[in-house]
Design a protein around this motif. Structure first.
Motif, PDB file in Angstrom:
ATOM      1  N   ILE A 139      17.332 -34.056 -23.099  1.00 32.16           N
ATOM      2  CA  ILE A 139      17.426 -34.791 -22.613  1.00 32.16           C
ATOM      3  C   ILE A 139      16.993 -35.498 -21.653  1.00 32.16           C
ATOM      4  O   ILE A 139      16.954 -34.972 -20.333  1.00 32.16           O
ATOM      5  N   SER A 140      16.515 -37.013 -21.974  1.00 32.26           N
ATOM      6  CA  SER A 140      16.528 -37.659 -19.728  1.00 32.26           C
ATOM      7  C   SER A 140      17.479 -37.811 -19.262  1.00 32.26           C
ATOM      8  O   SER A 140      18.375 -37.908 -19.545  1.00 32.26           O
ATOM      9  N   THR A 141      17.383 -37.471 -17.784  1.00 30.21           N
ATOM     10  CA  THR A 141      18.526 -37.842 -16.728  1.00 30.21           C
ATOM     11  C   THR A 141      18.203 -38.973 -16.771  1.00 30.21           C
ATOM     12  O   THR A 141      19.206 -39.662 -16.576  1.00 30.21           O
ATOM     13  N   ASP A 142      16.946 -40.067 -16.537  1.00 29.05           N
ATOM     14  CA  ASP A 142      17.426 -41.027 -17.201  1.00 29.05           C
ATOM     15  C   ASP A 142      18.291 -42.173 -17.794  1.00 29.05           C
ATOM     16  O   ASP A 142      19.319 -42.814 -17.703  1.00 29.05           O
ATOM     17  N   THR A 143      18.273 -41.579 -19.254  1.00 25.41           N
ATOM     18  CA  THR A 143      18.602 -42.726 -19.835  1.00 25.41           C
ATOM     19  C   THR A 143      19.396 -41.960 -20.708  1.00 25.41           C
ATOM     20  O   THR A 143      20.596 -42.055 -21.465  1.00 25.41           O
ATOM     21  N   THR A 187      14.425 -36.012 -25.844  1.00 24.97           N
ATOM     22  CA  THR A 187      13.491 -36.685 -25.654  1.00 24.97           C
ATOM     23  C   THR A 187      12.460 -35.231 -25.791  1.00 24.97           C
ATOM     24  O   THR A 187      11.163 -35.103 -26.153  1.00 24.97           O
ATOM     25  N   GLY A 188      12.901 -34.318 -26.695  1.00 26.13           N
ATOM     26  CA  GLY A 188      12.705 -33.315 -27.308  1.00 26.13           C
ATOM     27  C   GLY A 188      13.625 -32.426 -27.632  1.00 26.13           C
ATOM     28  O   GLY A 188      14.490 -32.280 -27.637  1.00 26.13           O
ATOM     29  N   VAL A 189      12.713 -30.842 -28.647  1.00 30.10           N
ATOM     30  CA  VAL A 189      13.534 -30.113 -28.803  1.00 30.10           C
ATOM     31  C   VAL A 189      12.447 -28.879 -28.622  1.00 30.10           C
ATOM     32  O   VAL A 189      11.789 -28.775 -29.133  1.00 30.10           O
TER      33      VAL A 189
END
Ligand code: C2E
Ligand code: MG
Ligand code: MG
Ligand code: MG
Length: 293
Positions: free
Chosen positions: A48-52, A56-58
């Motif tokens: 996961i993105s720390t911004d949002t 974001t992927g696996v």
């Protein structure tokens, strides 16, 4: 499943040097069947993105659901696969199944932007690698920008073999994202990061463990992040287990995270439900519920 996993643990055979253990011979014998029946297949761990706080992927991680030994992890069977010269078959299987999972998730409205597969040195030395990957992307009608190529930092030592950087350059030119895995454990030089076309650095769990309380860990990760920023590289912290670790790496400016604290590796069928839960708990804050202190 946990019981199954710990049963599998008891048959670990790697680490013991010398003659192959009986279990290793047995696994080698079962290998073709494992591939043919789809019992060797990927599980998926979220990033996961720390911004949002969004997915974001696996990462695709190999599992072998063995009829007698239960669920095996790569530590149990990678040595057998390597000794049996089946590593390219494993990689092709992992790419094929991962792209198939992506297509299924797309149909279910479950948006997974990227799936990353672990590539071996043997793959990177294969002149046919870009064709193998292009063929599989074609077959599933999936854009190369949705396939991540994870390469161990230790692979960069094989710099004299021009095929390795050439293959990575070709995969990058196709649009794949190149991830440098287990960064910090393989003493790669900064020159090599450039030469091997890396887009993103995966900071090894060794640097992340207890980072919220350990000043040395903070210093090293801060230094890695500064270097990556200067070089225009994206960053991901591996092995995030606790809210404190998450808070510290995101405060230091690391772009992405992956770890048991975010989500454990899971079967493809479990991902849509997991994502739904993430989206529910993310609606209010940008931190997944399980990571809120
Ligand atoms: P890796 O690529 O660095 O993958 C991350 C490993 O760390 C995975 O172990 C994952 O389950 C584990 N992990 C994830 N989050 C945490 C955490 O919070 N704490 C801890 N302690 N561990 C965490 P796994 O699945 O056993 O895989 C081990 C290694 O085997 C991988 O390390 C990768 O190098 C290799 N591998 C996995 N699948 C493949 C494959 O399809 N092909 C090849 N060539 N290698 C693979
Ligand atoms: Mg990896
Ligand atoms: Mg790693
Ligand atoms: Mg690793």
């Amino acid at each position: 499943r946990d019981a199954q996993r710990s049963a599998a643990r008891t048959i670990r055979f790697h680490g013991a040097a010398g003659a192959p253990q009986p279990i290793q011979i047995a696994l080698a014998h079962d290998l073709a069947n494992g591939f043919d029946t789809g019992r060797i297949h990927p599980w998926f761990q979220p990033q996961i993105s720390t911004d949002t706080g969004e997915l974001t992927g696996v990462e695709a991680l190999a599992r072998w659901n063995h009829p007698h030994h239960g669920l095996l992890t790569p530590g149990d069977f990678l040595p057998t696969i390597e000794a049996s010269n089946a590593i390219c078959r494993l990689t092709d299987t992992m790419i094929d199944q991962s792209l198939d999972a992506l297509a299924t998730w797309d149909q279910q409205g479950c948006t997974v932007p990227l799936v990353s597969v672990n590539f071996s040195l043997t793959d990177l030395r294969d002149p046919a690698l870009p064709d193998r990957v292009a063929w599989l992307l074609d077959r599933h009608e999936i854009g190369a920008e949705r396939l991540g190529v994870e390469v161990l930092e230790t692979v960069l030592h094989h710099g004299t073999d021009q095929q390795v950087p050439n293959n990575l350059k070709a995969l990058k030119a196709m649009g794949c994202l190149i991830d440098l895995d287990d960064f910090g454990t393989g003493n790669a030089s900064i020159t090599n990061i450039r030469r091997f076309s890396a887009d993103r650095i995966k900071i090894d769990r060794a640097f992340v463990r207890d980072i919220d309380t350990d000043r040395d860990q903070q210093g090293m990760v801060a230094a890695i992040l500064t270097m990556c920023e200067q070089l225009g590289l994206e960053t991901l912290a591996e092995g995030i287990e606790t809210p404190g670790e998450y808070a510290m790496v995101s405060q230091l400016g690391c772009g992405h995270v992956q770890g048991f604290g975010i989500g454990r590796p899971m079967e493809r069928e479990a991902l849509p439900g997991w994502l739904e839960k993430l989206q529910e708990t993310c609606a209010a804050a940008s931190i997944p519920a399980m990571l809120r202190p």
